[in-house]
Design a protein around this motif. Sequence first.
Motif, PDB file in Angstrom:
ATOM      1  N   LYS A 134      70.590  78.138  10.206  1.00  0.00           N
ATOM      2  CA  LYS A 134      69.497  78.951  10.727  1.00  0.00           C
ATOM      3  C   LYS A 134      68.347  79.098   9.725  1.00  0.00           C
ATOM      4  N   LYS A 194      69.914  89.947  13.002  1.00  0.00           N
ATOM      5  CA  LYS A 194      69.164  91.195  13.042  1.00  0.00           C
ATOM      6  C   LYS A 194      67.685  90.942  12.735  1.00  0.00           C
ATOM      7  N   GLU A 217      71.124  86.119  17.503  1.00  0.00           N
ATOM      8  CA  GLU A 217      72.260  86.878  16.967  1.00  0.00           C
ATOM      9  C   GLU A 217      71.979  87.489  15.601  1.00  0.00           C
TER      10      GLU A 217
END
Length: 291
Positions: free
Chosen positions: A65, A178, A176
């Motif tokens: 990510k 925060k 997913e």
Amino acid sequence: MRNKNTLPWVLLGLISLIWGSSFILIKKGLLVFNAPELGTLRIFMASLVLLPFGIQAIKRIPRGKIPYIFIVGFVGSYIPAMLFAYAQTRVGSAITGVINSFTPIFVSLFGALFFNLRMTRMSAFGIIIGFLGCIFIMLGGAHFDISGINLYGFFILAATIMYGINANIIKSFLPEIKALDITAVSFSLIFPICATYLFLGTAFTDKISSEPDFLMGFGYIAILGIIGTALAMFIFNNLVKMASPVFAASCTYIIPLVAIIWGLLDGETLNIYQYSGVVIVLVGVYLANRK
């Protein structure tokens, strides 16, 4: 219970005031710094504040990510900061604040074109109306002569396009993670780029001793970076969690009004075409985001 119901409205007003005031801060900062210096300094200050949080948060981010989060920082924050700075060398802060309201329009448009998100006919109609309003604003009383369009307004549109891409990347590839972790890590990842360019690629350090108004200009951009970027994102993310994304996004309708008030107080003027454009843009934004 009353406090719980009131707090979201207080935060909505606060975030609208902060972001609506960012354009006048850019205008004042440009009296001391050029556009690349201002845009880089803005993100540098925000990154500096968020760096300790980013160092902790990056441990929680899956490696796959990281590239997406870097894009969020570079495309979603750094490039728009530069584009806004370039635009406001020729465009007033009031008008900049209004064209900035195109952000949710481009969120919807790019979501439909590239991220398989559904767009209603009303949203498409709102986008068309919004563009017509933007044309009115950029004509700015040029008697509808195409040569009279202020092309620097397209820098603002380009920045809102970046914001639209950025929002869809977060929604599609980082759901997913925060929001605060995304914010802190994305700014931390671009911190070395900002620091290197600011101190080695610009005349920023020379102005420390040669520019008599350096501290004043630095103060404006420090406020813009720390409060208008880092703190504002923290407030916005909490507002999304406390209320809803739709409620939080309603600041889009208040920000232009704050920007216009600051511009008028600073001596800017709007003509009938631009006032008409403001109304048309806000109607288009409303229709594009109407459920």
